[in-house]
Design a protein around this motif. Sequence first.
Motif, mmCIF file in Angstrom:
data_model
loop_
_atom_site.group_PDB
_atom_site.id
_atom_site.type_symbol
_atom_site.label_atom_id
_atom_site.label_comp_id
_atom_site.label_asym_id
_atom_site.label_seq_id
_atom_site.Cartn_x
_atom_site.Cartn_y
_atom_site.Cartn_z
ATOM 1 N N PRO A 50 44.716 36.198 50.929
ATOM 2 C CA PRO A 50 43.318 36.477 50.600
ATOM 3 C C PRO A 50 43.138 36.687 49.088
ATOM 4 O O PRO A 50 43.753 37.586 48.503
ATOM 5 C CB PRO A 50 43.022 37.776 51.373
ATOM 6 N N ILE A 51 42.301 35.844 48.482
ATOM 7 C CA ILE A 51 42.134 35.879 47.025
ATOM 8 C C ILE A 51 40.776 36.481 46.676
ATOM 9 O O ILE A 51 39.721 35.960 47.089
ATOM 10 C CB ILE A 51 42.287 34.461 46.416
ATOM 11 N N ASP A 52 40.839 37.556 45.922
ATOM 12 C CA ASP A 52 39.669 38.378 45.603
ATOM 13 C C ASP A 52 38.526 37.554 44.999
ATOM 14 O O ASP A 52 38.751 36.719 44.119
ATOM 15 C CB ASP A 52 40.096 39.464 44.603
ATOM 16 N N GLY A 53 37.323 37.816 45.471
ATOM 17 C CA GLY A 53 36.128 37.237 44.853
ATOM 18 C C GLY A 53 35.828 35.812 45.256
ATOM 19 O O GLY A 53 34.835 35.241 44.796
ATOM 20 N N THR A 54 36.655 35.218 46.107
ATOM 21 C CA THR A 54 36.440 33.809 46.452
ATOM 22 C C THR A 54 35.564 33.665 47.691
ATOM 23 O O THR A 54 35.385 34.611 48.463
ATOM 24 C CB THR A 54 37.787 33.104 46.729
#
Length: 274
Positions: free
Chosen positions: A189-193
């Motif tokens: 999970p990649i922040d802000g995407t």
Amino acid sequence: MRIDLQFKGRHVIVFGGTTGINFGIADAFARQGADVSVVSRRRENVDNAVAALTGHGHRVAGFCADVRDFEAVGQAMAEAVAKFGAVDVMVSGAAGNFFAQARHMSANGFKAVVDIDLLGTFHVMRQAYEHLRKPGASVINITAPQSTIPMRYQSHACAAKAGVDQLTRVLALEWGLDGIRINAISPGPIDGTEGVRRLMAQSDEELAQATSMVPLKRLGTLDDIANLTLFLASPYASYISGAVIPCDGGGALESVKPVLEATGRLAEAQARKV
Ligand code: HXC
Ligand code: NAP
């Protein structure tokens, strides 16, 4: 210590490179002095990305194409090559996703995701082949934990990304003969995407819950994925091919499934609207 990754003047093309994770990748190569081409569907996204990537003393170009359209992908590829020459690094990361129970999903809904993620990856790789530098080119596909971990309401993405993994391995076998390396990155999970904001965690509470499930206790950043991409495309990875590499804070070991289960409430709610 500053390591020269040797991307100055190299041509890097990123499909789906106008927002999110893939834009972060394009930006990292631009900062290394590469000539960068980005491709996606929407003119507004392409223009914004080109504007944001400009200014590191390198060249940037943007093209509109839907990866589902084989001819349009070929056209974008040809135009990029006419500008910046043979392709040294190609990243294929366009994807589409939504939550829906299979029993309510239309055939066209399933097809839309498979067409973008899997057929789109084939289109991009197939059209790139003649333009890839031989030997020496590096191809990096962006996959997802869904490729190996079954997840409710993700039948389309699970099937499509599993296909992306196998395409990566099979073409690494075939194109290795030309000196082309092919690998895939599986982000956590990649922040802000878009993937996290819309699909995993719409509230602070859900974001905290998702974060707590990652062994490293943080979400990933755009730089986390970009740094691995730089490494994989560089001479430091010259003996790595056919690998599907998680970049997920350890999530693939045990915790991605709980993260997805934890967000099941969101998925269920979204699926009911279908
Ligand atoms: C059920 C849906 C739906 C939904 C669309 N469809 N959204 N079905 N629930 N929420 C159905 C439509 O009804 C239609 O079928 C078919 O899908 C195609 O829809 P279109 O809107 O015409 O498609 P299109 O405009 O091509 O858009 C494709 C898309 C869209 C996949 C539906 O979401 C998209 O383009 N997304 C791009 C960005 C994105 O998703 N990024 C996140 C990637 S994250 P019918 O039968 O009605 O014609 C990722 C991994 C995340 O991949 C990992 C963390 C969880
Ligand atoms: P995103 O911001 O929605 O990026 C998707 C990109 O692909 C955009 O540039 C979009 O631009 C383009 N695109 C979408 N459909 C396209 C099509 N049919 N043809 C051409 N371009 C298309 O998504 P993201 O969350 O950063 O995800 C990027 C990649 O990482 C995806 O492959 C995804 O599966 C993977 N991933 C993400 C996460 C995460 O945490 N976000 C986790 C695991 C894996 P246009 O709309 O202009 O076309």
